[in-house]
Design an enzyme around this catalytic site. Structure first.
Site, PDB file in Angstrom:
ATOM      1  CB  SER A  76      54.129  20.389  11.679  1.00  0.00           C
ATOM      2  OG  SER A  76      54.333  20.775  10.341  1.00  0.00           O
TER       3      SER A  76
ATOM      4  CE  LYS B  17      55.631  22.086  16.190  1.00  0.00           C
ATOM      5  NZ  LYS B  17      54.927  22.380  17.437  1.00  0.00           N
TER       6      LYS B  17
ATOM      7  NE  ARG C  18      53.590  23.300   0.918  1.00  0.00           N
ATOM      8  CZ  ARG C  18      54.412  22.995  -0.093  1.00  0.00           C
ATOM      9  NH1 ARG C  18      53.997  22.233  -1.087  1.00  0.00           N
ATOM     10  NH2 ARG C  18      55.645  23.447  -0.104  1.00  0.00           N
TER      11      ARG C  18
ATOM     12  CE1 TYR D 217      57.370  24.676  14.211  1.00  0.00           C
ATOM     13  CE2 TYR D 217      57.272  23.827  11.965  1.00  0.00           C
ATOM     14  CZ  TYR D 217      56.646  24.149  13.151  1.00  0.00           C
ATOM     15  OH  TYR D 217      55.300  23.933  13.299  1.00  0.00           O
TER      16      TYR D 217
ATOM     17  CB  THR E  56      57.180  20.183   8.629  1.00  0.00           C
ATOM     18  OG1 THR E  56      58.432  20.443   8.010  1.00  0.00           O
ATOM     19  CG2 THR E  56      57.386  20.150  10.114  1.00  0.00           C
TER      20      THR E  56
ATOM     21  CG  LEU F 148      50.307  37.500  26.043  1.00  0.00           C
ATOM     22  CD1 LEU F 148      49.813  38.800  26.710  1.00  0.00           C
ATOM     23  CD2 LEU F 148      49.177  36.926  25.181  1.00  0.00           C
ATOM     24  CB  SER F 149      56.568  35.251  22.791  1.00  0.00           C
ATOM     25  OG  SER F 149      56.055  33.984  22.425  1.00  0.00           O
TER      26      SER F 149
END
Ligand code: NAD
Ligand code: UDP
Length: 336
Positions: A124, A152, A230, A148, A126, A33-34
């Site tokens: 992702s 991935k 996108r 980030y 990305t 739950l962060s």
């Protein structure tokens, strides 16, 4: 199947829980739950009219993960848990590398120990970096511009190597394009903390009057109208892509783009949102955002052929569903 969904209280995970339950699977969620709320788990149950087991644990905690595997006969894992804010990852690289990589390794290790061979991973688009569009799974990856993105690419590599060394391990590496929208009930959706980084949640906050105007990051790209392009995909289509990936998992590691294959500019999103919901979105053009690229959209043909999955919902549905959730969200929170 009995599926452990890490990060199942989050945006994409919660919608995938609904899709899994609708497809007849049982769901066990592990989330610390962060970046989410327990209320979302209640809403998943309400939407699906089915039960969901919930464990509030950190998936970097091997003992806590192991306790779930010991208690439940799992058939597979879908691993969504992770941090996802690109800008924050530049400021707090260790935080990102630790959480995103250790969680993946702990889960893979415990899967090996308990003979759980089905693993679906949230990757992702990305990871493609500034490649030529449309992005194809067979492309060589270019460096991403932030920690980030590297988490991935590294997680994909780790899972590919594990699959290579353990022929029974079946991994789907799902490269998401831009998930937007919400479940059509308006009960679950994207509710980022603070000021949103992403386009659609920013637009819905402007529509609600909580933010004065949208800032469009650059109109001098070499695109249809100069704004960034996108591949926006409805989050329920994305969720259903996970069910299809799980149903078609084969031994080895398999990469799939989950996108629509269509590119849409920022101005086209604004226009579609305005027309679909009858609300004006004031905007101004500002400088480009560092790290942004002009184009990002998928070649979506591999998932269609191999998984029999294709995105069905259009841009209008993405805009009306996003707005329905935004309108209902505060009202629902106030009720509880
Ligand atoms: P989200 O933040 O809404 O959901 C992630 C969930 O994981 C949250 O509920 C959070 O509390 C939980 N979590 C984080 N670290 C954890 C840990 N160590 N242990 C247990 N729980 C933990 O994000 P999302 O948009 O639903 O994204 C899900 C996954 O998809 C992430 O891995 C993200 O990187 C990836 N992804 C998202 C997008 C996007 O645009 N949303 C695009 C591509 C990939
Ligand atoms: N964008 C924008 N204003 C915002 C947020 C995003 O103009 O407040 C643009 C951004 O430059 C990009 C597109 O919208 O061209 C999608 O951005 P988002 O952050 O949602 O996704 P990503 O950059 O990860 O593709």
């Amino acid at each position: 199947m009995n599926i452990l969904v890490t990060g199942g209280a989050g945006y994409i995970g919660s919608h995938t829980c609904v899709a899994l339950l609708e497809a007849g699977h049982s769901v066990i969620v592990a989330d610390n739950l962060s970046n989410s709320k327990i209320e979302t788990i209640h809403r998943i149950k309400e939407i699906s009219n089915k039960d969901v087991l919930f464990y509030q644990i950190d998936v970097t905690d091997e003992q806590a993960v192991e306790a779930i595997f010991a208690k439940h006969a799992l058939d597979g894992v879908i691993h969504f848990a992770g941090f996802k804010a690109v800008g924050e990852s530049v400021e707090r690289p260790l935080h990102y590398y630790y959480n995103n990589l250790v969680s993946t390794m702990v889960l893979a290790k415990v899967c090996q120990h308990y003979g759980v061979h089905r693993f679906v991973f949230s990757s992702s688009a990305t990871v493609y970096g500034e490649n030529e569009v449309p992005f194809k799974e067979s492309m060589e990856l270019l460096p991403t511009t932030n920690p980030y993105g590297e988490t991935k690419a590294m997680s994909e590599r780790i899972l590919m190597d594990i699959a290579h060394a353990n022929p029974k391990f079946s991994v789907a590496l799902l490269r998401y394009f831009n998930p937007v929208g919400a479940h059509e009930s308006g009960f679950i959706g994207e509710a980022p903390n603070g000021i949103p980084n992403n386009l659609m949640p920013f637009v819905t906050k402007v529509a609600k009057g909580e933010l004065d105007k949208l800032r469009i990051f650059g109109d001098d790209y070499n695109t249809v109208d100069g704004t960034g392009v996108r591949d926006y995909i409805h989050v329920m289509d994305l969720a259903e892509g996970h069910v299809a990936a799980l149903d078609h998992l084969d031994e080895g590691a398999h990469i799939y783009n989950l996108g629509t294959g269509e590119g849409t500019s920022v101005l086209q999103i604004v226009k579609t949102f305005e027309e679909a919901n009858g609300i004006e979105i004031p905007y101004e053009i500002v400088d480009r955002r560092p790290g942004d690229i002009a184009y990002c959209y998928a070649d979506a043909s591999k998932a269609q052929k191999a998984l029999g999955w294709t995105a069905k919902r259009d841009l209008k549905a993405m805009c009306t569903d996003a707005w329905r959730f935004e309108k209902q969200y505060q009202a629902l929170v106030d009720m509880k």
